[in-house]
Design a protein around this motif. Structure first.
Motif, PDB file in Angstrom:
ATOM      1  N   TRP A 145      14.494  25.364  -2.455  1.00 53.76           N
ATOM      2  CA  TRP A 145      15.301  25.917  -1.367  1.00 53.76           C
ATOM      3  C   TRP A 145      16.494  25.037  -0.974  1.00 53.76           C
ATOM      4  CZ3 TRP A 145      15.818  30.628   0.362  1.00 53.76           C
ATOM      5  CH2 TRP A 145      16.487  30.843   1.578  1.00 53.76           C
ATOM      6  N   SER A 146      16.209  23.782  -0.612  1.00 53.54           N
ATOM      7  CA  SER A 146      17.305  22.919  -0.137  1.00 53.54           C
ATOM      8  C   SER A 146      18.326  22.601  -1.225  1.00 53.54           C
ATOM      9  CB  SER A 146      16.739  21.628   0.453  1.00 53.54           C
ATOM     10  OG  SER A 146      16.375  21.842   1.788  1.00 53.54           O
ATOM     11  N   LEU A 149      20.454  25.685  -1.624  1.00 55.24           N
ATOM     12  CA  LEU A 149      21.406  25.858  -0.519  1.00 55.24           C
ATOM     13  C   LEU A 149      22.574  24.893  -0.673  1.00 55.24           C
ATOM     14  CD1 LEU A 149      19.374  26.271   2.798  1.00 55.24           C
ATOM     15  CD2 LEU A 149      20.774  27.966   1.625  1.00 55.24           C
ATOM     16  N   THR A 150      22.270  23.634  -0.999  1.00 51.02           N
ATOM     17  CA  THR A 150      23.325  22.637  -1.141  1.00 51.02           C
ATOM     18  C   THR A 150      24.285  23.022  -2.262  1.00 51.02           C
ATOM     19  OG1 THR A 150      21.669  21.003  -0.506  1.00 51.02           O
ATOM     20  CG2 THR A 150      23.753  20.162  -1.346  1.00 51.02           C
ATOM     21  N   THR A 152      24.812  25.927  -3.409  1.00 47.26           N
ATOM     22  CA  THR A 152      25.518  27.152  -3.045  1.00 47.26           C
ATOM     23  C   THR A 152      26.712  26.844  -2.141  1.00 47.26           C
ATOM     24  OG1 THR A 152      23.511  28.452  -3.242  1.00 47.26           O
ATOM     25  CG2 THR A 152      25.266  29.390  -1.902  1.00 47.26           C
ATOM     26  N   LEU A 153      26.526  25.879  -1.223  1.00 49.60           N
ATOM     27  CA  LEU A 153      27.624  25.507  -0.335  1.00 49.60           C
ATOM     28  C   LEU A 153      28.765  24.859  -1.105  1.00 49.60           C
ATOM     29  CD1 LEU A 153      25.766  24.128   2.785  1.00 49.60           C
ATOM     30  CD2 LEU A 153      27.479  25.932   2.773  1.00 49.60           C
ATOM     31  N   ASN A 154      28.443  23.900  -1.963  1.00 50.78           N
ATOM     32  CA  ASN A 154      29.484  23.189  -2.700  1.00 50.78           C
ATOM     33  C   ASN A 154      28.847  22.417  -3.852  1.00 50.78           C
ATOM     34  OD1 ASN A 154      31.190  20.629  -3.208  1.00 50.78           O
ATOM     35  ND2 ASN A 154      32.579  21.987  -2.115  1.00 50.78           N
ATOM     36  N   ASP A 156      30.050  20.085  -5.825  1.00 52.46           N
ATOM     37  CA  ASP A 156      30.277  18.641  -5.847  1.00 52.46           C
ATOM     38  C   ASP A 156      29.421  17.909  -4.815  1.00 52.46           C
ATOM     39  OD1 ASP A 156      32.015  18.946  -7.882  1.00 52.46           O
ATOM     40  OD2 ASP A 156      33.846  18.696  -6.697  1.00 52.46           O
ATOM     41  N   LEU A 157      29.174  18.591  -3.696  1.00 51.77           N
ATOM     42  CA  LEU A 157      28.284  18.027  -2.679  1.00 51.77           C
ATOM     43  C   LEU A 157      26.900  17.794  -3.282  1.00 51.77           C
ATOM     44  CD1 LEU A 157      29.363  17.644   0.203  1.00 51.77           C
ATOM     45  CD2 LEU A 157      28.138  19.688   0.875  1.00 51.77           C
ATOM     46  N   PHE A 159      26.260  17.415  -6.592  1.00 51.73           N
ATOM     47  CA  PHE A 159      26.364  16.337  -7.583  1.00 51.73           C
ATOM     48  C   PHE A 159      26.277  14.978  -6.898  1.00 51.73           C
ATOM     49  CE2 PHE A 159      28.497  19.248 -10.735  1.00 51.73           C
ATOM     50  CZ  PHE A 159      27.615  18.993 -11.769  1.00 51.73           C
ATOM     51  N   ALA A 160      27.034  14.825  -5.784  1.00 57.52           N
ATOM     52  CA  ALA A 160      27.076  13.534  -5.093  1.00 57.52           C
ATOM     53  C   ALA A 160      25.711  13.149  -4.551  1.00 57.52           C
ATOM     54  CB  ALA A 160      28.105  13.565  -3.966  1.00 57.52           C
ATOM     55  N   ALA A 161      24.867  14.155  -4.261  1.00 59.07           N
ATOM     56  CA  ALA A 161      23.529  13.879  -3.755  1.00 59.07           C
ATOM     57  C   ALA A 161      22.537  13.699  -4.898  1.00 59.07           C
ATOM     58  CB  ALA A 161      23.072  15.012  -2.835  1.00 59.07           C
ATOM     59  N   ARG A 166      24.001  23.018 -12.003  1.00 67.15           N
ATOM     60  CA  ARG A 166      23.761  23.902 -13.158  1.00 67.15           C
ATOM     61  C   ARG A 166      22.292  24.259 -13.278  1.00 67.15           C
ATOM     62  NH1 ARG A 166      27.025  19.694 -16.694  1.00 67.15           N
ATOM     63  NH2 ARG A 166      25.636  18.488 -15.390  1.00 67.15           N
TER      64      ARG A 166
END
Lengths: 264, 263
Positions: A145-146, A149-150, A152-154, A156-157, A159-161, A166
């Protein structure tokens, strides 16, 4: 109790709602409506293959839906836009499916059942397949889920996390193929996207968090399934289309009421 | 050991080589700013460093367990997704509510947690992104043109906040910017990028470097002084760094002059 075909039909609709609610939210958030169409239309080709090779409908549909989704993913971003590719895939898959079904010799196929669903003919085995598939989709979505969601929002956000968007996309593709395989018996290849998108779009007006929206979509889809079943029983209308019609009515109602509230 | 270390990194997007032979490293607590005209590969470099793009050639190393606080250039929360500020800060993993509130306080947005993301102004939105980035105690803050769409006072305040955060948390800061005159004075090191590293050094050194002036024109020298604080002012200093004197392509070409000139 399961001997009653109406009860089996109701349970089949509720099973589908359980998976279609949250997955439909992602389809809406990520603007994957056309992607859902392409995958769902490919289901008919899956039916033809399943009948030709004596596989279960579920297996055939799942395999072809996955293949169609994989094809679009592999080809997108090259020469044509994803939108164009999806248009090609969705209709090519539908046409190929119709041609393939007509080529089947010695099998009488009720096309309407696969295009618009045949929920009143759901067997105990079908019911087991539907609930297992829907349960698997729900478990997959809750687990991811999380990250989903992340991503889906962005992207690169994510990837950075340290996440891989993909992979999350593949999770959604798999979930979509599973839902298509489960839903073909309930609402048919042509109306699967509707059961994904309409309840989720209705839920948007009622929710303040992604989780609430997913939950609301489950209730709306379940309600539409049961009300559609009742409507088709009372008015002797086709069941799958009746469910979608009720869902669309709910959408219009919520959209109308919130437009009134915004004005006032 | 460097937090991120890149050696001879080349990045292709499709068939186009966007970055060629880039060497880059950033140390703990350092503020590094990447400047360069549009299309110079700034965002590509950032995306490569956070792991969103794979280099076609070269070596890229991140310190083990490196925590990156990333503020993207643009983030649009689709209106179809209802998400409150507090829920957004809880992605990708839930954080203690007290810390979420503290992060919002820190960026000057106390009590905004229940607001819908879609209702925020541009400045509030950028600060929420920053709050999310600092919430997980990152080793490095990575900001890709974080002040786009902010007015001058908003931009100045945003960079002030980043400097304060660096001082408080000791996190390194890597940012990309067009706001040369504001950014450069706060930076320990400036990297001027145009498909490759043109020149590199302290803000003063870079602003005097012929490679930089060819890209951005001489006009920024004066405005830079407005925000100068701790750096020594030494006009006429020769550019430092190996790359500065070794810039083989023609920077005076017209393609740079229009979009590269500072506002």
């Amino acid at each position: 109790m399961l001997d009653d075909f109406l009860i089996r039909a109701g349970l089949a609709g509720l099973g589908l709602a359980l998976a279609a609610g949250p997955l439909g939210c992602f389809v809406v958030w990520r603007r994957m409506a056309y992607f859902g169409d392409a995958t769902a239309h490919a289901a008919l080709l899956g039916v033809a293959l399943a009948l030709a090779f004596d596989l279960s409908i579920f297996t055939g549909v799942l395999a072809v839906a996955l293949a169609a989704a994989g094809l679009v993913a592999a080809l997108s971003g090259r020469q044509h836009s994803t939108d164009t590719l999806l248009g090609v895939t969705a209709h090519a898959a539908l046409a190929l499916g119709l041609v393939a079904v007509s080529l089947l010799h010695g099998v009488r196929v009720d096309l309407t059942a696969y295009l618009f669903g045949d929920i009143l003919a759901v067997s105990r085995t079908d019911l087991a397949v539907i609930w297992t598939g829907a349960g698997a989709v729900l478990a997959l979505l809750v687990w991811r889920w999380s990250p989903l969601l992340t991503a889906t929002l962005n992207a690169d956000l994510a990837f950075a996390a340290g996440l891989d968007p993909r992979r999350e996309r593949m999770v959604l593709t798999l979930a979509l193929a599973l839902v298509v395989a489960v839903a073909i018996k309930v609402v048919g290849a042509l109306l699967i996207s509707a059961m994904l998108i309409i309840p989720a779009a209705t839920a948007r007006g009622l929710a303040r968090s992604p989780e609430a929206m997913a939950a609301a979509a489950v209730f709306l889809a379940g309600g539409a399934a049961l009300a559609g079943l009742w409507l088709s029983w009372m008015a002797d209308t086709p069941t799958g289309p009746s469910m979608v019609a009720v869902a669309a009515g709910g959408f219009a109602l919520v959209a109308g009421v919130s437009a009134l509230l915004d004005r006032g | 050991m460097s937090l991120i270390d890149a050696e001879g990194v080349t990045v292709r997007l499709g068939r186009m080589v966007v970055l060629r032979d880039v060497d880059f490293s950033i140390e703990r607590g350092e503020i590094v700013t990447v400047v360069g005209p549009n299309g110079s590969g700034k965002s590509t470099l950032i995306r490569c460093l956070i792991g969103a793009l794979r280099p076609a050639r070269g070596r890229l190393r991140r310190a083990p367990g490196l925590r990156i606080g990333y503020v993207p250039q643009r983030l649009e929360v689709d209106r179809t997704m209802p998400v409150t500020v507090a829920r957004f800060l809880d992605l990708p993993d839930r954080q203690p509510p007290a810390q979420v509130a503290a992060a919002l306080d820190r960026v000057g947005l106390e009590g905004i947690g229940t607001r819908d993301m879609a209702q925020l102004s541009g400045g509030q939105f950028q600060r929420v992104l920053l709050a999310r980035a600092i919430l997980r105690r990152p080793d490095i803050l990575v900001l890709d043109e974080p002040t786009q769409g902010l007015d001058q006072p908003g931009t100045a305040a945003f960079y002030q906040l980043i400097e304060t955060l660096r001082a408080e948390t000791g996190a390194a800061v890597l940012m990309v910017s067009h706001d040369l005159h504001v950014v450069m004075s706060a930076s320990d090191r400036v990297i001027c990028l145009n498909g490759h590293v043109c020149c590199e050094g302290t803000p003063t050194v870079v602003s005097e470097a012929p490679e930089y002036r060819a890209l951005f024109g001489p006009g920024t020298g004066g405005t830079l002084a407005l925000y100068r604080h701790e750096h020594d002012h030494s006009h006429g200093a020769a550019p430092q760094g190996e790359d500065a004197g070794d810039c083989r392509h023609d920077h005076s070409a017209d393609e740079h002059s229009t979009n590269g000139r500072a506002p």
